[in-house]
Scaffold this motif. Structure first.
Motif, short mmCIF file in Angstrom:
data_model
loop_
_atom_site.label_atom_id
_atom_site.label_comp_id
_atom_site.label_asym_id
_atom_site.label_seq_id
_atom_site.Cartn_x
_atom_site.Cartn_y
_atom_site.Cartn_z
N UNK A 27 0.85 -1.20 0.00
CA UNK A 27 0.00 0.00 0.00
C UNK A 27 0.88 1.25 0.00
N UNK A 28 1.87 1.29 0.90
CA UNK A 28 2.75 2.47 0.99
C UNK A 28 3.57 2.65 -0.28
N UNK A 29 4.07 1.54 -0.84
CA UNK A 29 4.88 1.61 -2.05
C UNK A 29 4.05 2.12 -3.23
N UNK A 30 2.84 1.57 -3.40
CA UNK A 30 1.97 2.01 -4.49
C UNK A 30 1.59 3.47 -4.37
N UNK A 31 1.26 3.89 -3.14
CA UNK A 31 0.88 5.30 -2.92
C UNK A 31 2.06 6.22 -3.25
N UNK A 32 3.27 5.80 -2.86
CA UNK A 32 4.46 6.63 -3.13
C UNK A 32 4.75 6.70 -4.63
N UNK A 33 4.64 5.56 -5.32
CA UNK A 33 4.92 5.53 -6.76
C UNK A 33 3.94 6.39 -7.56
N UNK A 34 2.68 6.40 -7.14
CA UNK A 34 1.64 7.16 -7.87
C UNK A 34 1.49 8.59 -7.36
N UNK A 35 2.38 9.01 -6.46
CA UNK A 35 2.30 10.35 -5.89
C UNK A 35 2.29 11.40 -7.00
N UNK A 36 1.35 12.35 -6.93
CA UNK A 36 1.28 13.42 -7.92
C UNK A 36 0.44 13.09 -9.15
N UNK A 37 0.03 11.83 -9.28
CA UNK A 37 -0.82 11.43 -10.42
C UNK A 37 -2.29 11.52 -10.03
N UNK A 38 -3.11 12.00 -10.95
CA UNK A 38 -4.54 12.14 -10.68
C UNK A 38 -5.35 11.43 -11.76
N UNK A 39 -6.54 10.98 -11.40
CA UNK A 39 -7.49 10.44 -12.37
C UNK A 39 -8.20 11.61 -13.06
N UNK A 40 -8.95 11.30 -14.11
CA UNK A 40 -9.67 12.36 -14.83
C UNK A 40 -10.68 13.07 -13.93
N UNK A 41 -11.15 12.38 -12.90
CA UNK A 41 -12.12 12.98 -11.98
C UNK A 41 -11.45 13.99 -11.05
N UNK A 42 -10.11 14.01 -11.03
CA UNK A 42 -9.38 14.91 -10.13
C UNK A 42 -8.92 14.22 -8.86
N UNK A 43 -9.40 12.98 -8.60
CA UNK A 43 -8.99 12.25 -7.41
C UNK A 43 -7.54 11.77 -7.57
N UNK A 44 -6.83 11.55 -6.45
CA UNK A 44 -5.50 10.94 -6.55
C UNK A 44 -5.60 9.59 -7.27
#
Length: 727
Positions: A27-44
């Motif tokens: 969970x922590x690794x995935x959250x860190x790797x995707x940091x700064x990326x957003x979906x089209x809805x604007x959500x992380x």
């Protein structure tokens, strides 16, 4: 977004012995790797992998699958690598994440040939580890639940792909709940008006009749209590898409549909299933032909249940499914039940199918090097069709898709039995080979020495396996004839551009087109599966582009010097015929033959008409014309027809079979001609041949230009392209 402790709690609910520390690290690794990326809805962006993992916890899946869901996009969308994931989470997880990444890159809704190849890759991924598909299905489910944030055209594309591929795949794997939700989410995008209409009718029906589900559920519970049977009863209305499909299949309105409610009765043991069935049939009238016993004859994905439809309260038809708790677990999870956990240990469900055996049964018929078209057809039939169960004379069960015939049955036993099939008996009575088989019938195949597959069998069978075997046999039988015809067509096509159809040239073209050899290429040309134009383009792309750059402006009189024109595809006029032009603002002029049906649309727009006629001797030498031919199906006839056309100095640019019967062929032949006199010479030569039953010029009104829109037209070379000057 679900936080890490909530996710761990969801897993611990069914697997208290889970590796919570590893899940937290993922969970922590995935959250860190995707940091700064957003979906089209604007959500992380990381909200998506977490939601996919949560969906998979509903199926009580193992730690490796949950961790894969959390990391399924890191290789594709971040700096993470396979090696890094393997080092941190183990090789098993790395392989699963890599498999999901490769699936994500498959374009399953692309062109037919590419789609078939990608389906092969899909099935290869499934054969390695089915959990890859489970993650991909959960990924698609969450994407469909949140699809409103995407652009409308992207929504439509994803919805079609879901309806055609992922929903049937989920159903084939036994995950019926997921199939229904995927179909309904796609239906909401593709036909929102129809879906809303059904929902409104449901609301109106509830107002008129009250809570029918609650009433019928109580009725069933009362009857079970009387019989002393302890069981759980659940009722529900069917999904809008399921109802819509029934309306389309039965051509009925909503008000005439009866079985729009479904009920499940979950018992403690198998014996109680049959006791419940007796209670239901004693209390309510069974609907003939709507009883299926999937307990005694389970589906290949492990599904077991008794289905019956009865006339319930107020005469409304309701479907009742009866099964045990273990059967229900498999019915909900399908093949995924193999990995399910209960109370911290892998669930020992006796009805769960071994995924390795299941995938082997699904893919064994796709191992051969079949045509792309055959493979794609077979895969889609495997995924979409429901099944019927028939018996051999010895009492063994044979599973076939609904609509199967005795020929399908014969090929399912063995290809040799299918090839030599001369007749069939169903329940002891001789029946035609095109008879549709029904559940429970006993089938006996009558074989004959010397019997071989007939071309008409292709239209009789429905299974991909049978179709592929018949096509292979016919191709081998006709191969020598097709190779000779293909060689003649190739020789003429190469001579037209000043080249020779040498063995080396044909082998090179075959390699370029992904075929095994030059002989295979000639066989495909002769059987009209490949055109000589495709072969020439694969070898000499520059030469064919040069040929396309003709100057049609000088070939007609009546246009300004800078005005271009194209020939209408509906009538394809040739020099010598009377023609008229129709203008399109900023897009040039489209020429039609004076008797073209499409001209009627422009009678009230005289300002768009242009009086044209061909300039003698100034037109390009190549004009493609379609001929509709019916010829005898006999040795050498097709080759002689092609030779007759060549003797008239005309080139065959395309050949397509419309109908193949044991006694005749009907085909469309595109011929490159100079003018109308050349056309008449070709028609006269063909009409004189005794094996030509009918011939006429082929004109297709459906290809006429749309009034007021861009012209659907053909350049003077016969290529499809926009009007001259459009770019």
């Amino acid at each position: 977004m679900i936080d890490v402790e909530d996710l761990v709690s969801l897993v611990r609910n069914y697997n208290p012995r889970c590796d919570a520390g590893l899940i937290r690290r993922a969970y922590d690794y995935g959250e860190r790797m995707h940091q700064g990326q957003n979906r089209r809805s604007g959500e992380p962006y990381f909200t998506h992998p977490v939601a996919v993992a949560a969906i998979l916890t509903e199926q009580a899946l193992d730690d490796a699958t949950i961790i894969t869901a959390l990391l399924h996009d890191v290789i594709e969308d971040t700096k993470s690598t396979y090696a890094e994931i393997a080092a941190m989470f183990g090789r098993e997880v790395a392989e699963l994440v890599d498999g999901v990444t490769k699936l994500t890159n498959l374009q399953l809704n692309s062109t037919e040939t590419k789609q078939a190849e990608n389906f092969r890759k899909l099935f290869m991924a499934m054969s390695k580890d089915l959990r890859v598909i489970l993650v991909k299905l959960a990924d698609r489910l969450h994407n469909m639940r949140t699809i409103r944030a995407m652009a409308p055209e992207k929504q439509a594309q994803k919805a079609r792909e879901t309806m055609e591929i992922f929903a049937p795949l989920a159903g084939r794997m036994g995950m019926q709940w997921m199939r229904e939700e995927l179909e309904d989410l796609a239906f909401r995008v593709l036909n929102p008006d129809a879906r809303n209409s059904i929902i409104r009718r449901f609301i109106l029906l509830q107002r008129e009749t009250g809570d029918v589900i609650h009433k019928i559920t109580n009725d069933i519970r009362i009857e079970l209590d009387k019989a002393g049977i302890d069981a759980d009863v659940f009722g529900r209305a069917k999904k809008p898409y399921s109802i819509w499909r029934k309306m389309q299949e039965k051509s009925q309105s909503f008000s005439r549909l009866s079985d729009i409610y479904g009920f499940r009765i979950i018992t403690h043991n198998q014996a109680d299933c049959y006791r419940v069935l007796g209670v239901i049939h004693e209390r309510w009238t069974a609907v003939p032909g709507r009883f299926k016993d999937y307990i005694s004859q389970a589906k290949s994905n492990g599904y077991r249940s008794i289905h019956t439809t009865v006339s319930g309260r107020d005469g409304k038809r309701v479907e009742v499914q009866i099964r045990t708790r273990q059967m229900h677990d498999v019915a909900e999870a399908g093949v995924a039940a193999h990995w399910s956990y209960r109370d911290g240990v892998r669930s020992e469900n006796p009805f769960a199918v071994d995924p390795a055996k299941w995938i082997a049964s699904l893919t064994e018929r796709f191992e051969t090097d079949e045509d792309h078209e055959d493979f794609l057809e077979a895969v889609k039939l495997e995924m979409y069709q429901d099944q019927v169960f028939c018996f051999t004379p010895k009492g063994d069960v044979v599973k076939l898709p609904r609509g199967a015939t005795p020929l399908d049955y014969a090929y399912s036993i063995h290809t040799r039995i299918g090839h030599s099939c001369a007749g069939a008996k169903v329940d002891g009575i001789r029946v035609p080979l095109w008879t549709r088989l029904k559940n429970g019938q006993s089938v006996e195949i009558i074989t004959a020495e010397g019997q071989t597959p007939q071309a008409s069998w292709i239209d009789i069978v429905v299974t991909g396996r049978a179709k592929a075997a018949i096509r292979r046999s016919l191709r081998e039988e006709n191969r020598e004839r097709f190779v000779k015809l293909g060689a003649e067509l190739a020789r003429l096509a190469f001579e037209r551009i000043g080249k020779k159809a040498t063995d080396k040239a044909l082998a090179t073209a075959a390699r370029q087109m992904g075929l095994a050899s030059g002989q295979e290429l000639l066989a495909r040309i002769g059987s009209a599966e490949t055109t000589t134009g495709e072969v020439i383009r694969s070898l000499y792309p520059e030469l064919t582009r040069t040929e396309d750059r003709l100057e049609p402006v000088r070939s007609v009189i009546g246009l300004p010097a800078d005005q271009g024109f194209t020939r209408a595809r509906c009538c394809r006029p040739v020099p010598g015929e009377r023609i008229v032009g129709i203008t399109y603002r900023g897009q040039g002029v489209v020429t039609h033959a004076i008797d073209c049906e499409a001209l009627a649309e422009y009678e009230d727009q005289p300002g768009r008409w242009v009086d044209l006629h061909w300039a003698e001797g100034m037109h390009p030498p190549i004009h493609s014309v379609g001929l509709d031919l019916t010829i005898a199906n006999d040795t050498g006839v097709l080759g002689r027809i092609c030779t007759l056309i060549a003797e008239q100095k005309a080139n065959i640019s395309d050949l397509r079979f419309i109908d193949r019967k044991p006694d005749f062929y009907r085909l469309l032949v595109d011929v490159d001609l100079r003018d109308v006199e050349h056309l008449h010479a070709v028609l006269l030569a063909l009409e004189a041949d005794s094996d030509v039953a009918a011939i006429e010029r082929h004109r297709d009104p459906s290809l006429r230009p749309q009034a007021g829109g861009p012209p659907v037209a053909e350049a003077a070379t016969g290529r499809l392209e926009p009007a001259q000057g459009q770019g």
